[in-house]
Enzyme design. Structure first.
Site, PDB file in Angstrom:
ATOM      1  N   ASP A 136       0.862  -1.111  -0.089  1.00 36.18           N
ATOM      2  CA  ASP A 136      -0.021   0.044  -0.124  1.00 36.18           C
ATOM      3  C   ASP A 136       1.012   1.300  -0.170  1.00 36.18           C
ATOM      4  O   ASP A 136       0.383   2.447   0.284  1.00 36.18           O
ATOM      5  CB  ASP A 136      -0.862   0.063   1.226  1.00 36.18           C
ATOM      6  CG  ASP A 136      -0.092  -0.024   2.555  1.00 36.18           C
ATOM      7  OD1 ASP A 136       1.114  -0.066   2.581  1.00 36.18           O
ATOM      8  OD2 ASP A 136      -0.922  -0.231   3.643  1.00 36.18           O
ATOM      9  N   GLU A 143       1.323   3.923   7.521  1.00 39.64           N
ATOM     10  CA  GLU A 143       0.232   3.382   6.504  1.00 39.64           C
ATOM     11  C   GLU A 143      -0.227   4.585   5.911  1.00 39.64           C
ATOM     12  O   GLU A 143      -0.145   5.803   6.339  1.00 39.64           O
ATOM     13  CB  GLU A 143      -1.013   2.685   7.439  1.00 39.64           C
ATOM     14  CG  GLU A 143      -0.545   1.774   8.351  1.00 39.64           C
ATOM     15  CD  GLU A 143      -0.261   0.342   7.407  1.00 39.64           C
ATOM     16  OE1 GLU A 143      -0.100   0.360   6.215  1.00 39.64           O
ATOM     17  OE2 GLU A 143      -0.420  -0.822   7.839  1.00 39.64           O
TER      18      GLU A 143
END
Ligand code: F6R
Length: 260
Positions: A136, A143
């Site tokens: 990702d 994140e």
């Protein structure tokens, strides 16, 4: 930002180990930033080989880990402290106490994050920070959505990252939900960033990080803001780079003395 495309993951190991060896030759007391995970393993294997053959030494160097799971007991085989020790630092000649990591068992995790930032600064900062990249686009455990100015702090892992890391645990449920991780801003303070990626699964995040917009939705894209960032990828991980031919030509045209 320089992109270096090499045939295989083993070649990534050689190219990056050359940069680490050159750094150690310039500064025996180099401060290294270490990533865990599969991507840096060829680099570590090559550095172990060179150290054992006597061509390099980490005896005066120190190292800081990027991140650590929260709540795994000390000595747990999947704590990043243990993982890096068995994959790399315990197999070369770092002095006792020279390898540092965030304290994922601290009673006060915010204070532990602040202490880690201070420790990096007190060590005069990181000379060369090794990075992997998540599917990702995460770097360390920042994140998507992480502030590009963030410092070491607690983060919640996405379910996709927990699933990706479940291969190292007996069950998905055993993968911690939280980590203490250097922030994107912490990483950007290192003097040289070296991101390594191999395999087709990394082609999309590498292309997004290198050729997409700078955005917190792809934390690795923050490397575009750094004055000395090097991306070293194998052919599979380079498959979606639009300017791949240019990167190959530019690297082939460099003189050896330029290094990475
Ligand atoms: C680990 C870390 C992570 C990994 C990333 C890629 O310290 O910082 O960002 O680099 O999850 O993991 P691998 O290399 O296993 O694909």
């Amino acid at each position: 930002m320089e992109v270096v495309i090499v045939p295989t993951a083993a070649d990534i190991g050689v190219v990056v180990a050359d940069a680490v060896s050159a750094l150690l030759a310039r500064r025996a007391d180099a401060v290294l930033g270490l990533a865990t995970g599969s991507s840096p393993l060829p680099v570590y294997d090559e550095l172990i080989r060179r150290c054992r053959s006597g061509s390099i030494s980490f005896a005066h160097a120190s190292a800081f880990l990027l991140d650590e799971y929260v709540g795994l007991p000390a000595g747990h085989p999947q704590s990043y402290r243990e993982v890096i020790e068995s994959a790399f630092t315990g197999r070369v000649d770092f002095a006792p106490g020279a390898v540092h990591g965030p304290d994922g068992n601290a009673a006060d995790l915010s204070a532990a994050g602040a202490d880690y930032e201070e420790a990096i600064i007190a060590a005069r900062g990181i000379d060369l920070q090794l990075l992997g990249i998540g599917a990702d686009g995460h770097i360390a455990f920042n994140e998507p959505g992480s502030s590009l100015g963030s410092t070491t702090r607690i983060k919640s892992l996405t379910s996709a990252t927990r699933e990706a890391n479940a291969r190292f645990f007996a069950h998905l449920d055993d993968v911690p939900h939280h980590v203490l991780t250097q922030g994107v801003g912490t990483i950007l303070r290192a003097r040289h960033l070296v991101l390594v990626a191999a395999g087709a699964d990394k082609a999309a995040p590498v292309a997004a990080a290198v050729e997409g917009p700078v955005t917190s939705m792809v934390p690795a894209s923050a490397l575009q803001l750094h004055r000395h960032a090097t991306i070293v990828v194998d052919e599979s991980a380079a498959a979606q780079l639009r300017l791949a031919d240019y990167y190959r030509e530019a690297f082939a045209g460099k003189s050896v003395w330029q290094g990475l």
